[in-house]
Design a protein around this motif. Sequence first.
Motif, mmCIF file in Angstrom:
data_model
loop_
_atom_site.group_PDB
_atom_site.id
_atom_site.type_symbol
_atom_site.label_atom_id
_atom_site.label_comp_id
_atom_site.label_asym_id
_atom_site.label_seq_id
_atom_site.Cartn_x
_atom_site.Cartn_y
_atom_site.Cartn_z
ATOM 1 N N ASN A 1 -0.246 91.319 17.193
ATOM 2 C CA ASN A 1 0.769 90.764 16.315
ATOM 3 C C ASN A 1 1.103 89.324 16.660
ATOM 4 O O ASN A 1 1.425 88.547 15.782
ATOM 5 C CB ASN A 1 2.042 91.605 16.387
ATOM 6 N N ILE A 3 -0.891 87.068 17.732
ATOM 7 C CA ILE A 3 -1.935 86.180 17.225
ATOM 8 C C ILE A 3 -1.678 85.854 15.757
ATOM 9 O O ILE A 3 -1.807 84.706 15.339
ATOM 10 C CB ILE A 3 -3.321 86.824 17.431
ATOM 11 N N MET A 4 -1.298 86.861 14.988
ATOM 12 C CA MET A 4 -1.030 86.628 13.578
ATOM 13 C C MET A 4 0.189 85.729 13.397
ATOM 14 O O MET A 4 0.217 84.884 12.500
ATOM 15 C CB MET A 4 -0.828 87.964 12.862
ATOM 16 N N GLU A 5 1.202 85.893 14.250
ATOM 17 C CA GLU A 5 2.390 85.041 14.161
ATOM 18 C C GLU A 5 2.048 83.594 14.472
ATOM 19 O O GLU A 5 2.579 82.676 13.840
ATOM 20 C CB GLU A 5 3.462 85.547 15.112
ATOM 21 N N ARG A 7 -0.849 82.178 13.917
ATOM 22 C CA ARG A 7 -1.569 81.656 12.755
ATOM 23 C C ARG A 7 -0.617 81.320 11.616
ATOM 24 O O ARG A 7 -0.775 80.296 10.954
ATOM 25 C CB ARG A 7 -2.595 82.675 12.275
ATOM 26 N N ILE A 8 0.355 82.181 11.380
ATOM 27 C CA ILE A 8 1.328 81.924 10.316
ATOM 28 C C ILE A 8 2.134 80.669 10.633
ATOM 29 O O ILE A 8 2.371 79.833 9.756
ATOM 30 C CB ILE A 8 2.234 83.151 10.108
ATOM 31 N N THR A 62 -6.328 79.698 18.032
ATOM 32 C CA THR A 62 -5.951 81.105 18.056
ATOM 33 C C THR A 62 -7.182 81.943 17.765
ATOM 34 O O THR A 62 -7.798 81.820 16.713
ATOM 35 C CB THR A 62 -4.856 81.400 17.016
ATOM 36 N N ASP A 64 -9.159 85.398 17.022
ATOM 37 C CA ASP A 64 -8.965 86.735 16.447
ATOM 38 C C ASP A 64 -9.598 87.774 17.352
ATOM 39 O O ASP A 64 -10.700 87.570 17.856
ATOM 40 C CB ASP A 64 -9.592 86.830 15.063
#
Length: 67
Positions: A1, A3-5, A7-8, A62, A64
């Motif tokens: 999670n 990592i996605m934050e 990226r956002i 970042t 994945d």
Amino acid sequence: NVIMEKRILGIILSLLGIAGLIYAGVHFMNGGEGTRNIKVIIFTGVLGAIFFFSGIGLIRNTKDKAT
């Protein structure tokens, strides 16, 4: 999670940077006189560039992970 934050956050920073650079470009193209206009162009241009490149750096750095 996390990592996605990141990226956002990188995408948001990049979009803010693009908006700042466009704003500086519009002020530059409209011209105007006085040091206030030059200060606005420099301030928004530098701030936009910092936001843009930090956002792009966050997106690129970042990694994945497959889950």
